[in-house]
Design an enzyme around this catalytic site. Structure first.
Site, PDB file in Angstrom:
ATOM      1  N   GLY A  14       0.892  -1.585  -0.207  1.00 26.21           N
ATOM      2  CA  GLY A  14       0.350   0.164  -0.137  1.00 26.21           C
ATOM      3  C   GLY A  14       1.231   1.689  -0.106  1.00 26.21           C
ATOM      4  N   SER A  15       2.234   1.061  -0.692  1.00 27.53           N
ATOM      5  CA  SER A  15       2.791   2.630  -0.708  1.00 27.53           C
ATOM      6  C   SER A  15       1.783   3.643  -1.490  1.00 27.53           C
ATOM      7  CB  SER A  15       4.577   2.112  -0.772  1.00 27.53           C
ATOM      8  OG  SER A  15       4.095   1.713  -2.285  1.00 27.53           O
ATOM      9  N   ASN A  16       1.404   3.293  -2.136  1.00 28.27           N
ATOM     10  CA  ASN A  16       1.358   3.584  -3.545  1.00 28.27           C
ATOM     11  C   ASN A  16      -0.190   4.632  -2.795  1.00 28.27           C
ATOM     12  OD1 ASN A  16       1.729   4.363  -6.478  1.00 28.27           O
ATOM     13  ND2 ASN A  16       2.558   2.499  -6.013  1.00 28.27           N
ATOM     14  N   HIS A 112       0.752   0.952 -13.247  1.00 25.46           N
ATOM     15  CA  HIS A 112       1.584  -0.375 -13.542  1.00 25.46           C
ATOM     16  C   HIS A 112       2.914  -0.106 -13.902  1.00 25.46           C
ATOM     17  CE1 HIS A 112       2.294  -3.718 -15.765  1.00 25.46           C
ATOM     18  NE2 HIS A 112       2.562  -3.166 -16.708  1.00 25.46           N
ATOM     19  N   ASP A 148      -4.450  -3.854 -18.850  1.00 21.91           N
ATOM     20  CA  ASP A 148      -3.218  -2.577 -18.777  1.00 21.91           C
ATOM     21  C   ASP A 148      -3.019  -1.884 -20.273  1.00 21.91           C
ATOM     22  OD1 ASP A 148      -1.974  -2.883 -16.323  1.00 21.91           O
ATOM     23  OD2 ASP A 148      -0.793  -5.207 -17.527  1.00 21.91           O
ATOM     24  N   GLU A 177       6.272   6.435  -8.969  1.00 19.12           N
ATOM     25  CA  GLU A 177       5.070   6.707  -8.903  1.00 19.12           C
ATOM     26  C   GLU A 177       4.404   7.251  -7.851  1.00 19.12           C
ATOM     27  OE1 GLU A 177       4.098   2.037  -8.075  1.00 19.12           O
ATOM     28  OE2 GLU A 177       6.286   1.238  -9.362  1.00 19.12           O
TER      29      GLU A 177
HETATM   30  C1  GRF Z   1       2.947  -1.112  -7.556  1.00 19.20           C
HETATM   31  O1  GRF Z   1       4.810  -1.136  -8.222  1.00 19.20           O
HETATM   32  C2  GRF Z   1       2.189  -0.713  -8.494  1.00 19.20           C
HETATM   33  O2  GRF Z   1       2.637   0.077  -9.380  1.00 19.20           O
HETATM   34  C3  GRF Z   1       2.021  -2.559  -8.933  1.00 19.20           C
HETATM   35  O3  GRF Z   1       2.187  -3.113  -8.196  1.00 19.20           O
HETATM   36  C4  GRF Z   1       3.176  -2.484  -6.321  1.00 19.20           C
HETATM   37  C5  GRF Z   1       2.173  -2.334  -5.597  1.00 19.20           C
HETATM   38  O4  GRF Z   1       2.927  -1.989  -4.397  1.00 19.20           O
HETATM   39  N1  GRF Z   1       0.999  -2.834  -9.861  1.00 19.20           N
HETATM   40  P1  GRF Z   1       2.136  -0.397  -3.724  1.00 19.20           P
HETATM   41  O5  GRF Z   1       1.580  -1.802  -2.654  1.00 19.20           O
HETATM   42  O6  GRF Z   1       1.856   0.567  -4.138  1.00 19.20           O
HETATM   43  O7  GRF Z   1       3.289  -0.619  -2.268  1.00 19.20           O
END
Ligand code: GRF
Length: 203
Positions: A14-16, A112, A148, A177
């Site tokens: 869940g870092s994004n 992605h 995608d 990202e």
């Molecule tokens: C990220 O690299 C995203 O692009 C891909 O899966 C990964 C998820 O990372 N779809 P996080 O859970 O957001 O840290």
């Protein structure tokens, strides 16, 4: 303008999601994260969202076996109950059926970890290294039924460096990202990018 109610769908770290939560704290950000939903009860991102005071939900796909649409009907119900207007997939590791994708036409975003249309699918960093790519990166796009493949909202490139491993390359990509996803969501939420309009199709 009222802020758009956003759900972030995760399966793991869940870092994004955390980068979207951080961006949405700004008073002038046009979206609020109203729900974080995971298909895995043990996803680490759920704890982060709870600690930040965000509503969370789990729709565990395992309970539905091979019945993808039954899983998605529960997902859809959770989104409707929370009056969600936009959905961000952020490391959500389930393929979505055309039925679900059509409910969210123009309102469903994904990030992605590659420069689409290159390296669709999984293990993008390994594949970019194996292909000898000189640049790599990340793409935010609208989701369409084909995986995608939707119109691109934002892209960021990073160099591939001598000695890179999938891990070092993944870390460099992840940093961009975290920059482009909040920016892409802002543009969709404020209406300056729409599926049928400014976003360009991948070549
Ligand atoms: C990220 O690299 C995203 O692009 C891909 O899966 C990964 C998820 O990372 N779809 P996080 O859970 O957001 O840290």
């Amino acid at each position: 303008m009222p802020k758009k109610r956003v759900a972030v769908l995760i399966s793991g770290r869940g870092s994004n999601m955390a980068s979207l939560l951080a961006a949405a704290k700004a008073p002038d950000y046009p979206a609020e994260i109203a729900l974080v939903l995971s298909n895995r009860p043990e996803a680490a991102g759920l704890a982060h969202a709870k600690a930040a005071g965000i509503a969370t939900a789990v729709v565990d796909h395992v309970k539905f076996g091979k019945d993808r649409e039954a899983f998605e009907r529960d997902l859809q119900r959770a989104l409707e109950e929370n009056k969600i207007e936009l959905v961000c997939l952020a490391g959500f590791m389930r393929l979505l059926t055309p039925w679900f994708v059509r409910q969210w036409d123009g309102r469903l975003l994904n990030i992605h970890p590659a420069l689409l249309p290159a390296f669709k699918g999984l293990n993008t960093h390994e594949r970019a290294l194996a292909a000898g790519a000189k640049t790599h990166g990340a793409t935010v796009h609208f989701v369409v039924p084909e995986m995608d493949s939707g119109p691109i909202i934002a892209k960021a490139e990073v160099p591939v460096l001598a000695g890179d491993t999938p891990e070092t390359l993944a870390a460099r990509v992840l940093a961009v990202e975290h920059r482009i996803y909040p920016d892409a969501l802002r543009r969709v939420a404020e209406g300056s990018v729409r599926l049928d309009q400014a976003a360009h199709k991948p070549d």
